[in-house]
Design an enzyme around this catalytic site. Structure first.
Site: not given
Length: 229
Positions: A20, A24, A26, A28, A43, A136
């Protein structure tokens, strides 16, 4: 293109399903608990691809998620380690992220925008109470429990987050240019109020359907932004 998991792949007590998301370092996956069927997002991080700084960021993210429990912060259910990989078992948000929601609506109704901003404010208040700055904030990092107007918004992705004591200052350049506070972009020291600039940019996008500034990279955004001042 989404990867297809091997048939019946299991991580801990969870049966892994479709991919889903990805980053860079990982991937998920959607997964379900093998016994009670609870949906989760796993994750999966390949630790061998992380340099020292990224490893420190991952450990910081895990520390923050283990420390905070609030309906407007993504919940960490479990951590499963195997050789070469760490799996973060996270709350599954069926509604995707706020960016997808904005794209589907073009312009979000004012009442809905207010609903989401109140929830974002509640989540940020918890971060402030714990002397944390996210650094972020953007629609892609705000997840929705469902895909309707009553969805619960949850702040996610704490890879850039850090502890910042009252009256303390940070100076690391990080975040996403379209939502980055001008003091960060100008390489000045900044405090937790930098998150509020990102909130303003998110609100602008909610009600107009577009970001307040444009550009394909940090330099373009920088010149576009400062052409207004």
């Amino acid at each position: 293109m989404a990867q297809t998991p091997s048939r019946g792949r299991v991580v801990g007590d969870y049966l892994v399903g479709r991919q889903i998301g990805s980053g860079s370092f990982s991937v998920v996956w959607h997964a379900r608990h093998r016994v009670h069927g609870t949906e989760v997002a796993i994750k999966e991080i390949v630790t061998g691809r992380l340099n020292k700084k990224l490893q420190e960021s991952l450990m910081s993210e895990i520390f923050i998620l283990k420390k905070i429990y609030h309906p407007n912060i993504i919940r960490l259910h479990d951590i499963i380690e195997v050789p070469g990989k760490i799996h973060l078992v996270l709350e599954y948000c069926r509604g995707g992220d706020l960016s997808m929601y904005i794209q589907s609506c073009v312009r979000v109704p004012e009442a809905t925008a207010k609903h989401f901003m109140q929830q974002l404010a509640a989540g940020l208040q918890v971060l402030r109470d714990n002397n944390l700055i996210h650094r972020d904030l953007k629609p892609q990092n705000l997840l929705l429990s469902t895909n309707d107007n009553n969805s619960v918004l949850k702040i996610a992705d704490f890879g850039f987050a850090r502890s910042l004591q009252p009256r303390g200052l940070a100076e690391t350049l990080c975040g996403s240019p379209l939502y980055m506070a001008p003091e960060i972009m100008q390489l000045q020291k900044y405090d937790a109020k930098a998150d509020l600039w990102s909130v303003g940019a998110i609100l602008f996008q909610l009600v107009t359907g577009r970001t307040p500034f444009t550009g394909n990279n940090q330099i373009q955004v920088f010149f576009f932004f400062f052409s207004f001042f």
